[in-house]
Design a protein around this motif. Structure first.
Motif, mmCIF file in Angstrom:
data_model
loop_
_atom_site.group_PDB
_atom_site.id
_atom_site.type_symbol
_atom_site.label_atom_id
_atom_site.label_comp_id
_atom_site.label_asym_id
_atom_site.label_seq_id
_atom_site.Cartn_x
_atom_site.Cartn_y
_atom_site.Cartn_z
ATOM 1 N N LEU A 226 -8.999 13.932 -2.594
ATOM 2 C CA LEU A 226 -9.266 13.486 -2.938
ATOM 3 C C LEU A 226 -10.536 13.527 -3.583
ATOM 4 O O LEU A 226 -10.832 12.544 -4.279
ATOM 5 C CB LEU A 226 -8.744 12.165 -2.083
ATOM 6 C CG LEU A 226 -7.490 12.113 -2.062
ATOM 7 C CD1 LEU A 226 -7.122 10.680 -0.531
ATOM 8 C CD2 LEU A 226 -6.593 11.549 -2.717
ATOM 9 N N GLY B 142 0.945 6.472 -9.659
ATOM 10 C CA GLY B 142 0.457 6.116 -8.045
ATOM 11 C C GLY B 142 2.108 5.785 -7.457
ATOM 12 O O GLY B 142 2.093 5.252 -5.911
ATOM 13 N N GLU B 143 2.662 6.882 -7.013
ATOM 14 C CA GLU B 143 4.351 7.111 -7.032
ATOM 15 C C GLU B 143 4.068 8.160 -5.780
ATOM 16 O O GLU B 143 3.229 8.807 -5.826
ATOM 17 C CB GLU B 143 5.032 7.913 -7.567
ATOM 18 C CG GLU B 143 6.586 7.290 -7.660
ATOM 19 C CD GLU B 143 7.418 8.007 -8.128
ATOM 20 O OE1 GLU B 143 8.639 7.932 -8.589
ATOM 21 O OE2 GLU B 143 6.733 9.022 -9.427
ATOM 22 N N MET B 144 4.650 8.128 -4.653
ATOM 23 C CA MET B 144 4.448 8.612 -3.524
ATOM 24 C C MET B 144 5.726 8.958 -3.518
ATOM 25 O O MET B 144 6.641 8.279 -3.261
ATOM 26 C CB MET B 144 3.662 8.469 -2.554
ATOM 27 C CG MET B 144 3.853 9.172 -0.796
ATOM 28 S SD MET B 144 2.550 8.283 0.494
ATOM 29 C CE MET B 144 3.138 9.316 1.501
ATOM 30 N N ARG C 215 -3.443 5.854 -1.435
ATOM 31 C CA ARG C 215 -2.655 6.308 -2.832
ATOM 32 C C ARG C 215 -3.201 4.353 -3.392
ATOM 33 O O ARG C 215 -3.476 4.217 -4.760
ATOM 34 C CB ARG C 215 -0.657 6.397 -2.734
ATOM 35 C CG ARG C 215 -0.624 5.696 -3.723
ATOM 36 C CD ARG C 215 0.818 6.202 -3.176
ATOM 37 N NE ARG C 215 0.794 4.984 -2.742
ATOM 38 C CZ ARG C 215 2.533 4.270 -2.565
ATOM 39 N NH1 ARG C 215 3.063 5.275 -3.761
ATOM 40 N NH2 ARG C 215 2.711 3.246 -1.644
ATOM 41 N N LYS C 216 -3.541 3.078 -2.079
ATOM 42 C CA LYS C 216 -3.139 2.035 -2.824
ATOM 43 C C LYS C 216 -4.749 1.927 -3.181
ATOM 44 O O LYS C 216 -4.349 1.137 -4.344
ATOM 45 C CB LYS C 216 -3.079 1.333 -1.181
ATOM 46 C CG LYS C 216 -2.685 -0.634 -2.016
ATOM 47 C CD LYS C 216 -2.594 -0.812 -0.584
ATOM 48 C CE LYS C 216 -1.614 -0.430 -0.102
ATOM 49 N NZ LYS C 216 -1.246 -1.826 1.676
ATOM 50 N N THR D 58 -3.393 7.344 -6.304
ATOM 51 C CA THR D 58 -3.542 9.172 -6.456
ATOM 52 C C THR D 58 -1.946 8.631 -6.453
ATOM 53 O O THR D 58 -1.269 8.418 -5.727
ATOM 54 C CB THR D 58 -3.853 8.985 -5.895
ATOM 55 O OG1 THR D 58 -4.756 9.577 -5.551
ATOM 56 C CG2 THR D 58 -3.743 11.343 -5.379
ATOM 57 N N THR D 59 -1.251 9.768 -7.235
ATOM 58 C CA THR D 59 0.175 10.397 -7.687
ATOM 59 C C THR D 59 0.518 10.985 -5.949
ATOM 60 O O THR D 59 -0.128 12.255 -5.826
ATOM 61 C CB THR D 59 0.380 10.546 -8.098
ATOM 62 O OG1 THR D 59 0.372 9.586 -9.544
ATOM 63 C CG2 THR D 59 2.383 11.585 -8.904
ATOM 64 N N ILE D 60 1.208 10.723 -5.221
ATOM 65 C CA ILE D 60 0.865 12.447 -3.991
ATOM 66 C C ILE D 60 2.529 12.900 -4.150
ATOM 67 O O ILE D 60 3.682 12.051 -3.886
ATOM 68 C CB ILE D 60 0.944 11.395 -2.857
ATOM 69 C CG1 ILE D 60 -0.253 10.596 -3.006
ATOM 70 C CG2 ILE D 60 1.264 12.422 -0.992
ATOM 71 C CD1 ILE D 60 -0.858 9.596 -1.473
ATOM 72 N N LEU E 151 -2.491 8.049 3.974
ATOM 73 C CA LEU E 151 -2.347 8.583 2.764
ATOM 74 C C LEU E 151 -1.635 7.635 1.907
ATOM 75 O O LEU E 151 -2.936 6.941 0.760
ATOM 76 C CB LEU E 151 -0.841 9.501 2.830
ATOM 77 C CG LEU E 151 -1.773 11.221 3.267
ATOM 78 C CD1 LEU E 151 -0.408 12.463 3.223
ATOM 79 C CD2 LEU E 151 -2.898 11.616 2.198
#
Lengths: 897, 227
Positions: B161, B37-39, B193-194, B198-200, B189
């Motif tokens: 996605l 979940g990190e961007m 993600r929230k 998803t990790t971006i 984005l």
């Protein structure tokens, strides 16, 4: 200059793959023209190199319909004694049959020659090489046969056969030489020395050909024409002109085939050049941005086209030279002539020039369009339209057509024919391309159905209509089944399975103009294949069946009066006999009409004596009917007057062909025509009571054994005496035909038994010759079509690299991407196959309607074969062209393109 | 954000490319982890190796040396076939120039990764839902040529996605968009993600994008200079 040459070379090197595809197309197109030109030149040499020998001498007099008598030869003796002709020889003909090594009873013409024959030079021998007629016909029974007869009988040098003629004892013959066929006549002829004549016939000779040598061909030709108004008199020059005219027509036809291949290949050249220049559009924009004018760009790109054309021309000429031997052999076989293969340096040099010319012609459109790109839009956005795109494109298309027309005129040496060819080819291409564009547009609309019940309903309707069409018109169902399958796939396939179909259908539609034109190019080849397969598989059996069903008479025996009782007795006891009829025939020459001599009647009108209208064949024989027993002529329709009946028995009443009502004869009912029997010179005067026409639907092979005039049998017997020919026409069960024919011939050796029901061999010969020719055309057209398809796929792969990369980026493997490409081309191939089937079906329908009385259907097996072959060929070509393209590294394409 | 079990783990990554007789060293010992979940924004001047790094972590390119572990799979050891499968299941990609298939509609473009053979159990409704999520629920049947640049990029994001991948890689996603559209895309984005966790990993020159990221990785001459 060096700078620009370097620039051109580097540009071509950079776009080498596209250049390679262009080279393939040019090679195929140029190769086709070179190969066909070489083949036709070889044929021309074969037909025109030995014309004097083929004509028999400086002047030939032929009179098949009304042969000349021994008395007529006095003219030649007189001319020789006057020193106006140096040599002459007379040949007379007989109808004969024999059973060859293949056990078939084969009818042929026999020419009986004098020791002086030939006087025009030795004919060409297939074997033994460099032989002479005199050297081979040394012993009794020695004969020469044409290669056509040797093939029909399955005989060769040294073969021993027994020859039957009407009223003759028969001849034990040994084949000593095989003569080459050097004309389009395909004659089955046997040549025998006159010492053997006694064994063949007891009748006085009827000369069909007389040959003379003279230093004054024109004068002697004119003199003989006036002396023998009903004969065909021909000098060497006239024979040469005739041969040249025949070759010219044939050459023009073959060049048109070559030009068609060049036109198809030209589409590939156009595509390749367009793609090559579109790929460099940013570079072109840069050149324009820094000040280059259009004219300079035209020069640069034309330079590239010339270089490609030169390389393609060289490759095509090599290809043509390599394949021309095969094509020449196939053509020689198709035309049943013997040829000496030669490569003409002029044709080879012309091939290279043609490569340059054709490339420049087809490159005009892409070059002008590329130079018209707007640089600002291209440099800013990476894409831009050329100025005035549509009007300019249309104008350029017209220019390409004009230039190609010029090229075609230069190749054929006939401007009018070239204009006709280019014009009709353009119209046909435009119509077909338009139809394909519509079909492709419709296919592209395929997508998951919005309403499943409605979609299923349509599917049910389509299925029912397809089934009904299969039952009623199997071949027409091809297109409908294709539509049904496509619709079923759309409705029933899960979304994942449908994807390749959707991508394929829409990709086809994306460059609709190019796709449509490529499909037309491919269609030309597939159509040629369809016609070839139709002839090879479908027509053979049907034509044989139709002809066998059309004529009731299938066995004919020709005899003199002496053998007639024997034939009557033997044929009555044939195992397969169903019915029989007997007629008599005599050969006649018209002498006077209503008391005026024929030459006076013909001389009174302006029609030339040697023209078709003045042909005496309409009065060249009488068919004797047993009128007392109410025997009636068959296969004729009365056009005026009345038919003959029992009341005409014992009279000189006759019915004659309706063509005699026209000039120059202008005969009327009640006119009296005096006839002279060819052999006995007895005369009789007939009175016309009716005119008839041969009924087209029943004009079978049996009509060859009837004479033009119908009268009472007593008249013919009185005129002909021992010369009278008796024609016994039998209808025999098909299963007994071959054995009954042989049995009848063996029972009466002095009869001439002809199995006219055995049409299979005749049809096979004609179809095999046609197939050889069609195979050549198909190979060229299909080769050019496949080159264009391969080119189109390869170019499309190059243009869609980014798209392919993206498919791979989201997880599709090379195999999946290949699947998309193959489905797309399978769709295109099947479409071309289905349209070609449709076209053949329509053509067959037209032929059946206008040329035959019996409907010739289209074999569904051919439809399946064509569809499968077209699909497989398109898929295989696409696979080869796309194999490396689907292996691109996605990152590279996504980042750089 | 948790980095206990990193979604992406890159260790001593090297990439060399032969150009004629010369060998260009594009990546030199790059190492980093991305948590669930990190961007993370990847920044650096042109030619610093950002795009090459993105190509390798997304399975489009192979490393010369080093290790890239994506969701438990070592990318360097996978065959071409398995890399295809990995891209279909575990990576979503967004490019600067959208890269939509011109012949397919917006909905079909988004569905594309779902139809990769061998993929089972996908939800065909998800594509339409994602297009609604990115504000294009009313443009499902439109082809790329009928969409604006911002709309095309939103379709590309939805496509990235749709497979519910653990990693989304974006290479200059706002590069072709105006400031306002670019900002809208970045907030989209973040929102996605929230919702999807998803990790971006996003390569960008845009400082506004970098400010919104959890971390910024800076590259120069093939090396990671700050993390």
């Amino acid at each position: 200059m060096t700078f620009w040459l370097r620039y051109i070379l580097r540009s071509l090197s950079r776009g080498r793959r596209r250049v390679f595809f262009a080279l393939i197309c040019i090679s195929v197109g140029v190769g086709s023209v070179v190969a066909l030109q070489t083949a036709t030149l070889t044929v021309q040499n074969a037909l025109t190199s030995n014309v004097r020998a083929a004509n028999g001498g400086d002047v030939s007099v032929s009179s098949d319909a009304t042969p000349l008598s021994a008395r007529d030869l006095g003219v030649f003796r007189r001319l020789q004694s006057q020193g106006r002709i140096t040599q002459w020889t007379a040949v007379y003909s007989l109808h004969a049959t024999s059973v060859g090594d293949n056990h078939r009873l084969v009818p042929f013409d026999m020419q009986v020659v004098a020791p002086t024959y030939p006087i025009g030079g030795q004919p060409t021998f297939v074997s033994p090489a460099n032989a002479t007629v005199g050297g081979l016909l040394q012993r009794p029974g020695d004969v020469l046969v044409t290669s056509v007869l040797a093939d029909e009988m399955g005989i060769g040098l040294g073969s021993r056969i027994f020859v039957h003629t009407i009223g003759g004892r028969g001849l034990h013959a040994t084949v000593r030489g095989i003569l080459a066929e050097t004309s389009f006549e395909h004659a089955a002829v046997m040549t025998v020395h006159q010492r053997d004549a006694a064994a063949l016939t007891s009748a006085p000779p009827h000369y069909s050909s007389i040959y003379a040598n003279t230093s004054d061909s024109v004068g002697i030709g004119a003199l003989l024409s006036s002396r023998f108004p009903t004969a065909n008199v021909q000098t060497v020059q006239q024979a040469l002109d005739t041969a040249r005219q025949q070759v010219h027509d044939f050459q023009q036809f073959m060049l048109l085939v070559g030009l068609m291949a060049l036109l198809v290949a030209g589409i590939g050249i156009l595509n390749a050049m367009q793609s090559m220049l579109a790929f460099r559009r940013l570079e072109i924009a840069m050149l324009k941005a820094i000040g280059y004018r259009r004219r300079t760009l035209y020069g640069l790109f034309s330079g590239e086209a010339v270089l490609i054309g030169f390389l393609g021309g060289v490759a095509g000429t090599l290809l043509g030279a390599l394949t021309s031997k095969v094509i020449t052999d196939a053509l020689a076989k198709a035309l049943a002539i013997q040829v000496q293969f030669t490569l003409d340096p002029g044709t080879l040099i012309g091939g290279v020039a043609l490569g340059v010319g054709a490339t420049l012609v087809f490159a005009v459109l892409p070059i002008v369009r590329a130079a018209a790109f707007r640089p600002l839009e291209l440099l800013r956005e990476g894409q831009g339209m050329p100025t005035r795109a549509l009007p300019q494109t249309l104008g350029l298309l017209v220019l390409v057509l004009l230039l190609f027309g010029g090229l075609a005129a230069a190749i054929m040496g006939d401007l009018l024919l070239a204009v006709e060819f280019v014009g009709s080819a353009f119209i046909a291409f435009a119509i077909l391309a338009g139809a394909f564009a519509v079909i492709v547009g419709l296919v592209a609309r395929l997508g998951p159905p919005k309403s499943m019940p409605i979609a299923l309903g349509i599917l049910v309707v389509l299925t029912i209509v397809s089934i009904l069409t299969i039952v009623r018109a199997p071949a027409l169902a091809a297109l409908l089944i294709l539509v049904t399958i496509l619709w079923a796939a759309t409705v029933l396939l899960p979304a994942a399975g449908l994807l390749p179909l959707l991508v394929a259908a829409r990709s086809l539609s994306r460059r609709r103009a190019r796709t449509s034109i490529t499909l037309v190019a491919f269609l030309v080849g597939v159509l040629a294949m369809s016609i070839t397969l139709t002839v090879a598989l479908g027509l053979r059996g049907q034509i044989n069946a139709a002809l066998a069903a059309a004529g009731s008479t299938n066995l004919v025996a020709l005899t003199g009066p002496a053998d007639q009782p024997a034939i009557a007795a033997s044929s009555r006891h044939l195992p397969g006999i169903r019915s029989r009829s007997v007629a008599t025939i005599i050969q006649t020459v018209p002498v006077a009409i209503n008391g005026r001599s024929v030459s006076a009647v013909l001389g009174a009108v302006s029609t030339p004596a040697n023209s078709d209208d003045a042909e005496p064949r309409f009065l060249s024989g009488v068919n004797g009917l047993d009128l007392r027993s109410s025997q009636r002529p068959t296969a004729i329709a009365l056009s005026s007057g009345r038919l003959l009946g029992p009341q005409d028995a014992g009279t000189a009443h006759a019915i004659v062909p309706s063509a005699l009502e026209d000039a120059p004869w202008s005969l009327q009912l009640g006119d009296r025509v005096t006839l002279s029997e060819s052999g006995t010179s007895s005369r009789a005067t007939i009175q016309i009571v009716g005119f008839y026409e041969r009924s087209r639907s029943r004009r079978g092979f049996g009509s060859f054994f009837t004479a033009p005039i119908f009268a009472d049998r007593a008249l013919t017997v009185a005129l002909g005496g021992t010369d009278t020919q008796w024609v016994t026409s039998d209808t025999v069960a098909q299963s007994n035909l071959t054995s009954d024919a042989t049995r009848l011939q063996a029972a009466v050796p002095g009869a001439l038994v002809i199995n006219i029901g055995d049409l299979t061999a005749v049809v096979d010969t004609i179809l095999n010759e046609l197939l050889n020719l069609l195979a050549v055309i198909t190979a060229l057209a299909l080769g050019a079509g496949l080159a264009v398809v391969g080119n189109g796929v390869a170019l499309s792969m190059l243009e869609r690299r980014r798209e392919i990369a993206l498919f791979k980026a989201v997880g599709f493997g090379p195999r999946n991407v290949m699947q998309f490409v193959l489905v797309e081309n399978a769709l295109a191939g099947t479409l071309a196959g289905a349209v070609s089937v449709l076209m053949v079906v329509v053509t067959l329908g037209l032929i059946s309607h206008f040329a035959l009385t019996q409907a010739i259907g289209f074999d569904p097996v051919v439809a399946v074969l064509v569809l499968v072959a077209a699909t497989v060929l398109a898929v295989a070509t696409a696979y080869l062209a796309a194999r490396s393209a689907v292996r691109i590294r996605p990152l590279e394409a996504l980042r750089n393109e | 954000m948790s980095v206990d079990r990193p979604t992406l783990s890159v260790r001593n990554l090297e990439k060399k490319v032969a150009l004629g007789r010369e060998t260009i060293h594009i990546l030199r010992g790059v190492s980093f982890d991305l948590g669930h979940g990190e961007m993370v924004a990847l920044m650096g001047p042109s030619g610093s190796g950002k795009s090459t790094l993105l190509g390798i972590v997304s399975g489009l390119d192979s490393p010369t040396a080093g290790e890239v572990i994506l969701d438990g799979d070592d990318i360097g050891r996978l065959s071409e076939r398995h890399l295809s499968s990995l891209r279909a299941r575990k990576v979503g990609m967004v490019f600067q120039s959208y890269n939509l298939i011109p012949t397919l509609t917006a909905l079909e473009n988004v569905q594309l990764p779902l139809y990769v053979p061998g993929r089972n159990g996908h939800d065909p409704e998800r594509a339409a839902q994602l297009l609604s999520d990115v504000g294009l629920g009313h443009r499902l049947g439109h082809r790329p040529s009928q969409l604006s640049g911002g709309e095309q990029q939103r379709v590309a994001v939805a496509r990235a996605l749709v497979s519910d991948p653990p990693l989304l890689v974006a290479d200059e996603p706002t590069g072709n968009l105006d400031t306002e559209t670019g900002a809208a895309l970045v907030s989209l984005l973040l929102d996605l993600r929230k919702r999807h966790g998803t990790t971006i990993l996003v390569a960008t020159h845009n400082n506004d994008v970098a400010h919104l990221a959890d971390r910024v990785l800076r590259m120069r001459d093939g090396r990671l200079v700050t993390s």
